[in-house]
Motif scaffolding. Structure first.
Motif, PDB file in Angstrom:
ATOM      1  N   ARG A 198       0.847  -1.211   0.000  1.00 58.78           N
ATOM      2  CA  ARG A 198       0.000   0.000   0.000  1.00 58.78           C
ATOM      3  C   ARG A 198       0.878   1.255   0.000  1.00 58.78           C
ATOM      4  O   ARG A 198       0.646   2.188  -0.755  1.00 58.78           O
ATOM      5  N   GLU A 199       1.895   1.277   0.847  1.00 60.69           N
ATOM      6  CA  GLU A 199       2.805   2.429   0.897  1.00 60.69           C
ATOM      7  C   GLU A 199       3.601   2.547  -0.405  1.00 60.69           C
ATOM      8  O   GLU A 199       3.829   3.652  -0.901  1.00 60.69           O
ATOM      9  N   PHE A 200       4.005   1.412  -0.954  1.00 63.19           N
ATOM     10  CA  PHE A 200       4.723   1.401  -2.223  1.00 63.19           C
ATOM     11  C   PHE A 200       3.856   2.027  -3.319  1.00 63.19           C
ATOM     12  O   PHE A 200       4.327   2.826  -4.124  1.00 63.19           O
ATOM     13  N   ALA A 201       2.573   1.677  -3.332  1.00 61.21           N
ATOM     14  CA  ALA A 201       1.643   2.233  -4.323  1.00 61.21           C
ATOM     15  C   ALA A 201       1.483   3.746  -4.129  1.00 61.21           C
ATOM     16  O   ALA A 201       1.468   4.495  -5.109  1.00 61.21           O
ATOM     17  N   LEU A 202       1.384   4.188  -2.891  1.00 57.75           N
ATOM     18  CA  LEU A 202       1.243   5.625  -2.621  1.00 57.75           C
ATOM     19  C   LEU A 202       2.481   6.414  -3.034  1.00 57.75           C
ATOM     20  O   LEU A 202       2.383   7.489  -3.619  1.00 57.75           O
ATOM     21  N   VAL A 203       3.648   5.868  -2.742  1.00 57.07           N
ATOM     22  CA  VAL A 203       4.905   6.553  -3.060  1.00 57.07           C
ATOM     23  C   VAL A 203       5.178   6.566  -4.559  1.00 57.07           C
ATOM     24  O   VAL A 203       5.575   7.582  -5.118  1.00 57.07           O
ATOM     25  N   THR A 204       4.956   5.425  -5.226  1.00 52.63           N
ATOM     26  CA  THR A 204       5.301   5.319  -6.649  1.00 52.63           C
ATOM     27  C   THR A 204       4.186   5.767  -7.575  1.00 52.63           C
ATOM     28  O   THR A 204       4.444   6.159  -8.710  1.00 52.63           O
ATOM     29  N   GLY A 205       2.939   5.682  -7.113  1.00 52.74           N
ATOM     30  CA  GLY A 205       1.808   5.997  -7.978  1.00 52.74           C
ATOM     31  C   GLY A 205       1.497   4.878  -8.967  1.00 52.74           C
ATOM     32  O   GLY A 205       0.673   5.044  -9.866  1.00 52.74           O
ATOM     33  N   LEU A 206       2.159   3.730  -8.801  1.00 53.28           N
ATOM     34  CA  LEU A 206       1.950   2.606  -9.708  1.00 53.28           C
ATOM     35  C   LEU A 206       0.737   1.778  -9.287  1.00 53.28           C
ATOM     36  O   LEU A 206       0.378   1.728  -8.116  1.00 53.28           O
ATOM     37  N   ASN A 207       0.121   1.131 -10.249  1.00 55.29           N
ATOM     38  CA  ASN A 207      -1.032   0.272 -10.012  1.00 55.29           C
ATOM     39  C   ASN A 207      -0.583  -0.981  -9.272  1.00 55.29           C
ATOM     40  O   ASN A 207       0.178  -1.787  -9.797  1.00 55.29           O
ATOM     41  N   CYS A 208      -1.073  -1.134  -8.064  1.00 54.91           N
ATOM     42  CA  CYS A 208      -0.772  -2.322  -7.260  1.00 54.91           C
ATOM     43  C   CYS A 208      -2.050  -3.072  -6.900  1.00 54.91           C
ATOM     44  O   CYS A 208      -2.016  -4.010  -6.115  1.00 54.91           O
ATOM     45  N   ALA A 209      -3.186  -2.650  -7.479  1.00 56.37           N
ATOM     46  CA  ALA A 209      -4.463  -3.209  -7.070  1.00 56.37           C
ATOM     47  C   ALA A 209      -5.045  -4.202  -8.067  1.00 56.37           C
ATOM     48  O   ALA A 209      -5.672  -5.179  -7.671  1.00 56.37           O
ATOM     49  N   THR A 210      -4.846  -3.983  -9.332  1.00 55.81           N
ATOM     50  CA  THR A 210      -5.433  -4.853 -10.352  1.00 55.81           C
ATOM     51  C   THR A 210      -4.780  -6.231 -10.320  1.00 55.81           C
ATOM     52  O   THR A 210      -3.598  -6.356 -10.049  1.00 55.81           O
ATOM     53  N   ASN A 211      -5.564  -7.239 -10.619  1.00 57.16           N
ATOM     54  CA  ASN A 211      -5.055  -8.609 -10.666  1.00 57.16           C
ATOM     55  C   ASN A 211      -4.369  -8.832 -12.012  1.00 57.16           C
ATOM     56  O   ASN A 211      -5.012  -8.759 -13.069  1.00 57.16           O
ATOM     57  N   LYS A 212      -3.091  -9.147 -12.003  1.00 63.02           N
ATOM     58  CA  LYS A 212      -2.351  -9.324 -13.255  1.00 63.02           C
ATOM     59  C   LYS A 212      -2.826 -10.534 -14.042  1.00 63.02           C
ATOM     60  O   LYS A 212      -2.605 -10.614 -15.252  1.00 63.02           O
ATOM     61  N   ASP A 213      -3.510 -11.473 -13.392  1.00 61.58           N
ATOM     62  CA  ASP A 213      -4.028 -12.649 -14.084  1.00 61.58           C
ATOM     63  C   ASP A 213      -5.212 -12.312 -14.992  1.00 61.58           C
ATOM     64  O   ASP A 213      -5.642 -13.144 -15.788  1.00 61.58           O
ATOM     65  N   GLU A 214      -5.741 -11.104 -14.874  1.00 63.47           N
ATOM     66  CA  GLU A 214      -6.832 -10.665 -15.738  1.00 63.47           C
ATOM     67  C   GLU A 214      -6.338 -10.297 -17.137  1.00 63.47           C
ATOM     68  O   GLU A 214      -7.136 -10.100 -18.045  1.00 63.47           O
ATOM     69  N   PHE A 215      -5.041 -10.184 -17.312  1.00 59.64           N
ATOM     70  CA  PHE A 215      -4.462  -9.774 -18.589  1.00 59.64           C
ATOM     71  C   PHE A 215      -3.972 -11.017 -19.329  1.00 59.64           C
ATOM     72  O   PHE A 215      -2.851 -11.467 -19.138  1.00 59.64           O
ATOM     73  N   LEU A 216      -4.846 -11.551 -20.142  1.00 63.10           N
ATOM     74  CA  LEU A 216      -4.534 -12.774 -20.869  1.00 63.10           C
ATOM     75  C   LEU A 216      -4.459 -12.485 -22.361  1.00 63.10           C
ATOM     76  O   LEU A 216      -5.319 -11.807 -22.914  1.00 63.10           O
ATOM     77  N   PHE A 217      -3.421 -12.985 -22.982  1.00 63.36           N
ATOM     78  CA  PHE A 217      -3.244 -12.876 -24.423  1.00 63.36           C
ATOM     79  C   PHE A 217      -2.847 -14.251 -24.936  1.00 63.36           C
ATOM     80  O   PHE A 217      -2.222 -15.031 -24.220  1.00 63.36           O
ATOM     81  N   ASP A 218      -3.197 -14.522 -26.166  1.00 69.02           N
ATOM     82  CA  ASP A 218      -2.805 -15.775 -26.799  1.00 69.02           C
ATOM     83  C   ASP A 218      -1.354 -15.629 -27.244  1.00 69.02           C
ATOM     84  O   ASP A 218      -1.065 -14.947 -28.222  1.00 69.02           O
ATOM     85  N   GLU A 219      -0.451 -16.255 -26.508  1.00 71.49           N
ATOM     86  CA  GLU A 219       0.972 -16.113 -26.805  1.00 71.49           C
ATOM     87  C   GLU A 219       1.381 -16.870 -28.064  1.00 71.49           C
ATOM     88  O   GLU A 219       2.483 -16.689 -28.552  1.00 71.49           O
TER      89      GLU A 219
END
Length: 136
Positions: free
Chosen positions: A27-48
């Motif tokens: 949570r602190e890392f997200a506040l300091v960096t402003g980077l997205n730390c909340a979305t689930n990365k498994d939601e990003f699926l592509f046919d490799e």
């Protein structure tokens, strides 16, 4: 400045800087960096198995693109002077691998990263979570 990562776990980054120990939760890392730390990365699926235009056009369809090859393409500005769209995509890939994921010891760039940049979904991806996992 004396700076070292110490005794970190997967839930906190511990850094010792000039004798002071700093603890960063995600949570602190997200506040300091402003980077997205909340979305689930498994939601990003592509046919490799599906070809990626950037890999096909600039890396001869290689199965694995190494970071050094990305750096060479960016240095040579291989996309040309009149291709701002691809220049921006390479700028994003370069930023991701030189700054956000600089501590990652991998040599190859995941196909997913090319798919995210090519599709435009890179800005929605939880790069903060990925970077935090690598640092913790």
């Amino acid at each position: 400045m004396s700076l070292e990562t110490r005794e970190s776990s997967t839930s906190v980054i511990v850094i010792r800087a000039k004798g002071t120990i700093l603890h960063f939760t995600i949570r602190e890392f997200a506040l300091v960096t402003g980077l997205n730390c909340a979305t689930n990365k498994d939601e990003f699926l592509f046919d490799e198995e599906r070809p990626n235009r950037i890999i096909d056009q600039y890396f001869d369809g290689e199965s694995f693109v190494q970071k050094k090859d990305l750096y060479a393409v960016v240095s040579d500005k291989i996309w040309g002077n009149d291709n701002d769209e691809d220049a921006l995509k390479f700028a994003n890939l370069y930023f991701i691998h030189v700054f956000l994921l600089s501590s990652v010891d991998t040599v190859a760039i995941p196909h997913l990263h090319f798919d995210l940049v090519e599709s435009g979904h890179y800005s929605d991806y939880p790069w903060g979570s990925v970077a935090f996992e690598e640092l913790a």
